[in-house]
Scaffold this motif. Structure first.
Motif, PDB file in Angstrom:
ATOM      1  N   VAL A  92       0.822  -1.198   0.000  1.00  0.00           N
ATOM      2  CA  VAL A  92       0.000   0.000   0.000  1.00  0.00           C
ATOM      3  C   VAL A  92       0.863   1.258   0.000  1.00  0.00           C
ATOM      4  CG1 VAL A  92      -1.804   1.260   1.230  1.00  0.00           C
ATOM      5  CG2 VAL A  92      -1.819  -1.252   1.216  1.00  0.00           C
ATOM      6  N   ALA A  93       0.588   2.159  -0.943  1.00  0.00           N
ATOM      7  CA  ALA A  93       1.248   3.469  -1.002  1.00  0.00           C
ATOM      8  C   ALA A  93       0.383   4.483  -0.277  1.00  0.00           C
ATOM      9  CB  ALA A  93       1.458   3.894  -2.451  1.00  0.00           C
ATOM     10  N   THR A  94       0.958   5.157   0.732  1.00  0.00           N
ATOM     11  CA  THR A  94       0.170   6.079   1.547  1.00  0.00           C
ATOM     12  C   THR A  94       0.478   7.550   1.281  1.00  0.00           C
ATOM     13  OG1 THR A  94       1.771   5.946   3.359  1.00  0.00           O
ATOM     14  CG2 THR A  94      -0.061   4.369   3.374  1.00  0.00           C
ATOM     15  N   ASP A  95       1.508   7.843   0.469  1.00  0.00           N
ATOM     16  CA  ASP A  95       1.794   9.222   0.087  1.00  0.00           C
ATOM     17  C   ASP A  95       2.413   9.220  -1.303  1.00  0.00           C
ATOM     18  OD1 ASP A  95       4.558   8.599   0.371  1.00  0.00           O
ATOM     19  OD2 ASP A  95       4.567   9.271   2.454  1.00  0.00           O
ATOM     20  N   GLU A 128     -10.241  -4.137   0.695  1.00  0.00           N
ATOM     21  CA  GLU A 128      -9.889  -4.122   2.122  1.00  0.00           C
ATOM     22  C   GLU A 128     -10.464  -2.845   2.738  1.00  0.00           C
ATOM     23  OE1 GLU A 128      -8.716  -6.367   3.942  1.00  0.00           O
ATOM     24  OE2 GLU A 128      -7.521  -7.738   2.707  1.00  0.00           O
ATOM     25  N   PRO A 129     -11.707  -2.891   3.210  1.00  0.00           N
ATOM     26  CA  PRO A 129     -12.370  -1.673   3.698  1.00  0.00           C
ATOM     27  C   PRO A 129     -11.675  -0.982   4.862  1.00  0.00           C
ATOM     28  CG  PRO A 129     -13.945  -3.460   3.358  1.00  0.00           C
ATOM     29  CD  PRO A 129     -12.585  -4.057   3.217  1.00  0.00           C
ATOM     30  N   HIS A 130     -10.845  -1.696   5.627  1.00  0.00           N
ATOM     31  CA  HIS A 130     -10.178  -1.100   6.786  1.00  0.00           C
ATOM     32  C   HIS A 130      -8.804  -0.532   6.455  1.00  0.00           C
ATOM     33  CE1 HIS A 130     -13.352  -2.793   9.289  1.00  0.00           C
ATOM     34  NE2 HIS A 130     -13.154  -3.954   8.682  1.00  0.00           N
ATOM     35  N   VAL A 131      -8.424  -0.582   5.163  1.00  0.00           N
ATOM     36  CA  VAL A 131      -7.101  -0.128   4.729  1.00  0.00           C
ATOM     37  C   VAL A 131      -7.264   1.074   3.803  1.00  0.00           C
ATOM     38  CG1 VAL A 131      -5.025  -0.770   3.418  1.00  0.00           C
ATOM     39  CG2 VAL A 131      -6.100  -2.425   4.973  1.00  0.00           C
ATOM     40  N   THR A 132      -6.417   2.079   3.980  1.00  0.00           N
ATOM     41  CA  THR A 132      -6.478   3.275   3.152  1.00  0.00           C
ATOM     42  C   THR A 132      -5.127   3.533   2.491  1.00  0.00           C
ATOM     43  OG1 THR A 132      -5.863   4.734   4.979  1.00  0.00           O
ATOM     44  CG2 THR A 132      -8.217   4.327   4.652  1.00  0.00           C
ATOM     45  N   GLY A 133      -5.159   4.133   1.307  1.00  0.00           N
ATOM     46  CA  GLY A 133      -3.935   4.480   0.590  1.00  0.00           C
ATOM     47  C   GLY A 133      -4.257   5.094  -0.748  1.00  0.00           C
ATOM     48  N   LEU A 134      -3.224   5.623  -1.397  1.00  0.00           N
ATOM     49  CA  LEU A 134      -3.391   6.217  -2.715  1.00  0.00           C
ATOM     50  C   LEU A 134      -3.513   5.144  -3.791  1.00  0.00           C
ATOM     51  CD1 LEU A 134      -0.734   9.088  -2.562  1.00  0.00           C
ATOM     52  CD2 LEU A 134      -3.161   9.159  -1.953  1.00  0.00           C
ATOM     53  N   ALA A 233      -9.072 -10.301  14.476  1.00  0.00           N
ATOM     54  CA  ALA A 233      -8.415 -11.274  13.604  1.00  0.00           C
ATOM     55  C   ALA A 233      -8.900 -11.217  12.162  1.00  0.00           C
ATOM     56  CB  ALA A 233      -8.603 -12.682  14.157  1.00  0.00           C
ATOM     57  N   ASP A 234     -10.140 -10.747  11.949  1.00  0.00           N
ATOM     58  CA  ASP A 234     -10.667 -10.658  10.582  1.00  0.00           C
ATOM     59  C   ASP A 234     -10.636  -9.233  10.043  1.00  0.00           C
ATOM     60  OD1 ASP A 234     -12.578  -9.570  12.204  1.00  0.00           O
ATOM     61  OD2 ASP A 234     -14.265 -10.735  11.387  1.00  0.00           O
ATOM     62  N   LEU A 235      -9.752  -8.407  10.596  1.00  0.00           N
ATOM     63  CA  LEU A 235      -9.639  -7.011  10.165  1.00  0.00           C
ATOM     64  C   LEU A 235      -9.266  -6.911   8.689  1.00  0.00           C
ATOM     65  CD1 LEU A 235      -9.624  -4.024  11.231  1.00  0.00           C
ATOM     66  CD2 LEU A 235      -7.153  -4.301  11.554  1.00  0.00           C
ATOM     67  N   VAL A 236      -8.367  -7.790   8.242  1.00  0.00           N
ATOM     68  CA  VAL A 236      -7.953  -7.819   6.832  1.00  0.00           C
ATOM     69  C   VAL A 236      -7.971  -9.262   6.354  1.00  0.00           C
ATOM     70  CG1 VAL A 236      -6.557  -5.709   6.945  1.00  0.00           C
ATOM     71  CG2 VAL A 236      -5.496  -7.928   7.443  1.00  0.00           C
ATOM     72  N   ARG A 237      -8.135  -9.425   5.052  1.00  0.00           N
ATOM     73  CA  ARG A 237      -8.151 -10.773   4.470  1.00  0.00           C
ATOM     74  C   ARG A 237      -6.795 -11.145   3.878  1.00  0.00           C
ATOM     75  NH1 ARG A 237     -13.010  -8.499   2.740  1.00  0.00           N
ATOM     76  NH2 ARG A 237     -12.080  -7.924   0.743  1.00  0.00           N
ATOM     77  N   TYR A 328      -1.679   3.068   7.050  1.00  0.00           N
ATOM     78  CA  TYR A 328      -2.516   2.318   6.110  1.00  0.00           C
ATOM     79  C   TYR A 328      -3.719   1.664   6.773  1.00  0.00           C
ATOM     80  CZ  TYR A 328       0.530  -1.428   7.866  1.00  0.00           C
ATOM     81  OH  TYR A 328       1.241  -2.287   8.681  1.00  0.00           O
ATOM     82  N   CYS A 329      -3.759   1.607   8.110  1.00  0.00           N
ATOM     83  CA  CYS A 329      -4.906   1.030   8.821  1.00  0.00           C
ATOM     84  C   CYS A 329      -5.254   1.955   9.989  1.00  0.00           C
ATOM     85  CB  CYS A 329      -4.572  -0.380   9.311  1.00  0.00           C
ATOM     86  SG  CYS A 329      -6.007  -1.297   9.911  1.00  0.00           S
ATOM     87  N   PRO A 330      -5.931   3.074   9.706  1.00  0.00           N
ATOM     88  CA  PRO A 330      -6.077   4.148  10.697  1.00  0.00           C
ATOM     89  C   PRO A 330      -6.928   3.806  11.910  1.00  0.00           C
ATOM     90  CG  PRO A 330      -7.328   4.643   8.704  1.00  0.00           C
ATOM     91  CD  PRO A 330      -6.482   3.450   8.398  1.00  0.00           C
TER      92      PRO A 330
END
Length: 394
Positions: A92-95, A128-134, A233-237, A328-330
């Motif tokens: 994941v690229a965050t900037d 991945e709804p719990h992950v953010t990035g560009l 535990a199911d935060l990301v797949r 990436y996971c705020p």
């Protein structure tokens, strides 16, 4: 006298013993390790990722052996009823700077023949709804496994093929002559026609004991992990990684599902002052003297002051560590970071302060020494083993 002796009970050493006996039926072999169990150090303290080979310099041993080893690992696991899961990995690229590096990493992955997909921010959020990035790179072939179980299965094959495994046997002296190599320590001595040393955190010391004129030194880096609570535990797949800095061999703090259903975050990379001390703050006087007295470390530290201070700060204060994850996971909080045992990476550092990025293997007339085999060595263990076996024939 044995035909072959292998020093080292990690996955590379045990895989090498297996491949020697598989290619030389009837040969006699002994594997010795000072630990009380196999996979006691790097093999048993990693994140359990079957890497794909996306990161590494095209044409390097890491690039070649990681891709081949990933497939061999999955095939070996399937044949020996070892659970594994191909969950894929998102980088994941965050900037904007990471986004530029992501584009370069995509081009490297293509050069390495690794399947990869570029995702924009919207597609990343959908997957991945719990992950953010560009944006992100998705590597579908990345998997997870327990490498300790792989090592134990390889050891079973060694024993079945007639090999002997001796644990609790530290080697302090290696004597090679024109006829054989003798290795010895407080627990006894063993003599063999050929020797392979897969010493991991002790690789440089064993090489010097054998008389190799090496100038590198193993510098231990602690990789500190946290375990997320079961409710997370199911935060990301998939595995979630940052875009790595190409100047450093470390991949950054990542979210890693584990084969037992857990979810870990880590590791960081902090200078260790004990090669085999997993307790935070542990110091071994000999290990500390060798690191702090090595000119290569001084040059490495001078060139990476900012990075070193940041890693140290994040080790001392969980809020700094958490900030790396929240890029990436705020939604992660301090309460999500539960203690987990650290790992220690054996990193070869050269006298000019540069890091040995690739696998590094040296040989004498009757021995082969693996001097640098950090990640992805667990994934690459079987191809590395075949490379070593080929060296024995020279």
């Amino acid at each position: 006298m044995f035909d072959y002796c292998v020093i080292g009970g990690g996955i590379v050493g045990v895989a090498t013993a297996h491949r020697i006996l598989a290619s030389r039926p009837g040969a006699s072999l002994v594997l010795v390790d000072k630990a009380a169990s196999l996979a006691a150090h790097q093999t048993g303290h990693n994140s359990g990722v079957i890497h794909s080979g996306i990161y590494y310099e095209p044409g390097s041993l890491k690039a070649r052996y990681c891709r081949r080893g990933a497939q061999w690992t999955k095939e070996f696991a399937a044949a020996h009823d070892i659970p594994y899961r191909v969950c894929g990995k998102l980088l994941v690229a965050t900037d904007s700077a990471e986004h530029d590096r992501m584009v370069a990493l995509y081009e490297r992955s293509v050069a390495n023949g690794v399947a990869v997909e570029r995702l924009d921010a919207a597609e990343l959020a959908r997957r991945e709804p719990h992950v953010t990035g560009l944006g992100a790179l998705f590597v579908p072939d990345t998997g997870i496994i327990d490498f300790t179980r792989v090592t134990e299965a390889l050891a079973d094959r060694v024993r079945t093929d007639g090999g002997r495994i001796v644990l609790g046997a530290e080697i302090t002296a290696i004597d090679e002559n024109s006829d054989a190599v003798t290795v010895s320590g407080p627990s006894g001595s063993w003599r063999a026609r050929r020797l392979v040393v897969c010493g991991g955190l002790q690789a440089d010391r064993l090489a010097r004991a054998a008389g190799l004129p090496i100038t590198l030194r193993i510098v231990p880096f602690r990789g500190e992990y946290y375990q997320l609570p079961p409710r997370r535990a199911d935060l990301v797949r998939t595995l979630i990684y940052p875009i790595p800095d190409p100047e450093l061999p470390f991949l950054g703090v990542h979210l890693s599902p584990t084969i037992d259903g857990g979810l870990t975050v880590g590791p960081n990379a902090v200078l260790g002052l004990s090669r085999e001390g997993y307790r935070k703050g542990g110091i071994d006087p000999r290990d500390a003297r060798e690191v702090l007295g090595y000119r290569g470390f001084h040059r490495l530290a001078a060139a990476n002051v900012g990075t070193g201070l940041r890693e140290l700060r994040n080790s001392l204060f969980r809020r700094g560590y958490l900030a790396q994850c929240r890029r990436y996971c705020p939604e992660l909080t301090l309460a999500d970071l539960l203690p987990r045992e650290a790992g220690i990476r054996a990193q070869a550092v050269l006298p000019d302060g540069t890091l040995a990025h690739d696998f590094l293997i040296e040989r004498t007339a009757r021995s082969v020494h693996v001097l640098n085999a950090p990640s992805p060595a667990a994934t690459s263990a079987l191809p590395i083993a075949d490379h070593i076996v080929a060296q024995l024939d020279i």
